[in-house]
Design a protein around this motif. Structure first.
Motif, PDB file in Angstrom:
ATOM      1  N   THR B  31      15.099  17.648  18.049  1.00 56.93           N
ATOM      2  CA  THR B  31      16.413  17.362  18.615  1.00 56.93           C
ATOM      3  C   THR B  31      16.275  16.170  19.541  1.00 56.93           C
ATOM      4  OG1 THR B  31      17.101  19.692  18.557  1.00 56.93           O
ATOM      5  CG2 THR B  31      18.287  18.246  20.069  1.00 56.93           C
ATOM      6  N   LEU B  33      18.545  14.032  22.450  1.00 57.71           N
ATOM      7  CA  LEU B  33      19.748  14.047  23.267  1.00 57.71           C
ATOM      8  C   LEU B  33      19.841  12.730  24.034  1.00 57.71           C
ATOM      9  CD1 LEU B  33      19.285  17.623  24.777  1.00 57.71           C
ATOM     10  CD2 LEU B  33      20.630  17.010  22.765  1.00 57.71           C
ATOM     11  N   TYR B  35      21.850  11.102  27.353  1.00 62.15           N
ATOM     12  CA  TYR B  35      22.651  11.374  28.534  1.00 62.15           C
ATOM     13  C   TYR B  35      22.959  10.061  29.249  1.00 62.15           C
ATOM     14  CZ  TYR B  35      21.454  16.396  28.416  1.00 62.15           C
ATOM     15  OH  TYR B  35      21.310  17.718  28.072  1.00 62.15           O
ATOM     16  N   LEU B  45      26.033  14.634  28.982  1.00 57.89           N
ATOM     17  CA  LEU B  45      25.600  14.558  27.592  1.00 57.89           C
ATOM     18  C   LEU B  45      26.559  13.690  26.791  1.00 57.89           C
ATOM     19  CD1 LEU B  45      23.615  15.581  25.404  1.00 57.89           C
ATOM     20  CD2 LEU B  45      25.216  17.477  25.010  1.00 57.89           C
ATOM     21  N   ALA B  48      24.222  14.392  20.759  1.00 55.74           N
ATOM     22  CA  ALA B  48      23.101  15.242  20.384  1.00 55.74           C
ATOM     23  C   ALA B  48      22.819  15.028  18.898  1.00 55.74           C
ATOM     24  CB  ALA B  48      23.418  16.702  20.669  1.00 55.74           C
ATOM     25  N   TYR B  50      20.373  16.301  15.537  1.00 55.64           N
ATOM     26  CA  TYR B  50      19.603  17.469  15.127  1.00 55.64           C
ATOM     27  C   TYR B  50      18.844  17.297  13.822  1.00 55.64           C
ATOM     28  CZ  TYR B  50      22.514  19.653  18.663  1.00 55.64           C
ATOM     29  OH  TYR B  50      23.146  19.963  19.837  1.00 55.64           O
TER      30      TYR B  50
END
Lengths: 114, 111
Positions: B31, B33, B35, B45, B48, B50
């Motif tokens: 994953t 992410l 920010y 956030l 995201a 995946y």
């Protein structure tokens, strides 16, 4: 995403004293985390706050210095004990985002130790 | 432990320009992410990711999950002054719920 608040938003403290930071979430969450962000630096995980059990601390952080409480699924506190100027940082709480491996952060507590 | 390397460390651009930043690791992440942290605030956030190869957009922001699972990219198109802030990449550490963060890319946009 959860709405997270922290108190106080900032504080100036004298060395040798302790400060307790509160983190409140508007919904029940399984996991809460506490991070430190030193001036101009990235985020470093202090510990994971577990409801009903002791917090799990990362390497370099100890319970005597950073005691944590997690009395229920919406609230946690972090205490910075016996503070020194080196503890001047932003302290952030976060919560897990459910099943998506994400975390949502509070606004942070800006601490200055003189 | 796992580490994330972000580059560039800082960027100074003119309003309207496109921005590209990246994050790399020697370890595989499942994953990624991204920010954004504005002065006086906590990280928010943005995106995201995946799945390896995934390309995801959020308004003017687009992020990609590298095929090797060891990198990710964030692009901002037609930058505006409110894009100012520090952009962090992050990923779960060793498959746990704990996140490891990159050192951030500080973006300054000149009007």
């Amino acid at each position: 995403s959860a709405v997270i608040s922290q108190k106080p938003s900032r504080d100036i403290c004298q060395r040798g004293t302790s400060l307790t930071i509160q983190c409140q979430v508007d919904s029940q969450v399984t996991m809460m985390f506490w991070y430190r962000q030193q001036p101009g630096q990235s985020l470093t995980l202090i510990a994971t706050a577990n409801q009903g059990s002791e917090a799990t601390y990362e390497s370099g952080f100890v319970i005597d210095k950073f005691p944590i409480s997690r009395p229920n699924l919406t609230f946690s506190t972090l205490t910075v004990s016996n503070m020194s100027p080196e503890d001047s940082s932003i302290y952030l709480c976060s919560v897990d985002g459910g099943t998506q491996e994400t975390q949502y952060f509070g606004p942070g507590t800006r601490l200055l130790v003189l | 432990g796992q580490q994330l390397n972000q580059s560039p460390q800082s960027m100074f651009i003119q309003e309207g320009e496109d921005v590209s930043m990246n994050c790399t690791s020697s370890s595989i992440f499942n994953t990624w992410l991204w920010y954004k942290q504005e002065p006086g605030e906590g990280p928010v956030l943005l995106i995201a990711l995946y799945k390896a190869g995934e390309l995801t957009s959020n308004g003017r922001l687009t992020a990609q999950f590298g095929i090797t699972r060891k990198d990710s990219f964030l692009n901002i198109s037609a930058s505006i002054p409110s894009d100012v802030g520090i952009y962090f990449c992050a990923g779960p550490q060793g498959g746990s719920e704990k996140l490891v963060f990159g050192k951030g890319t500080k973006l300054t946009v000149n009007p």
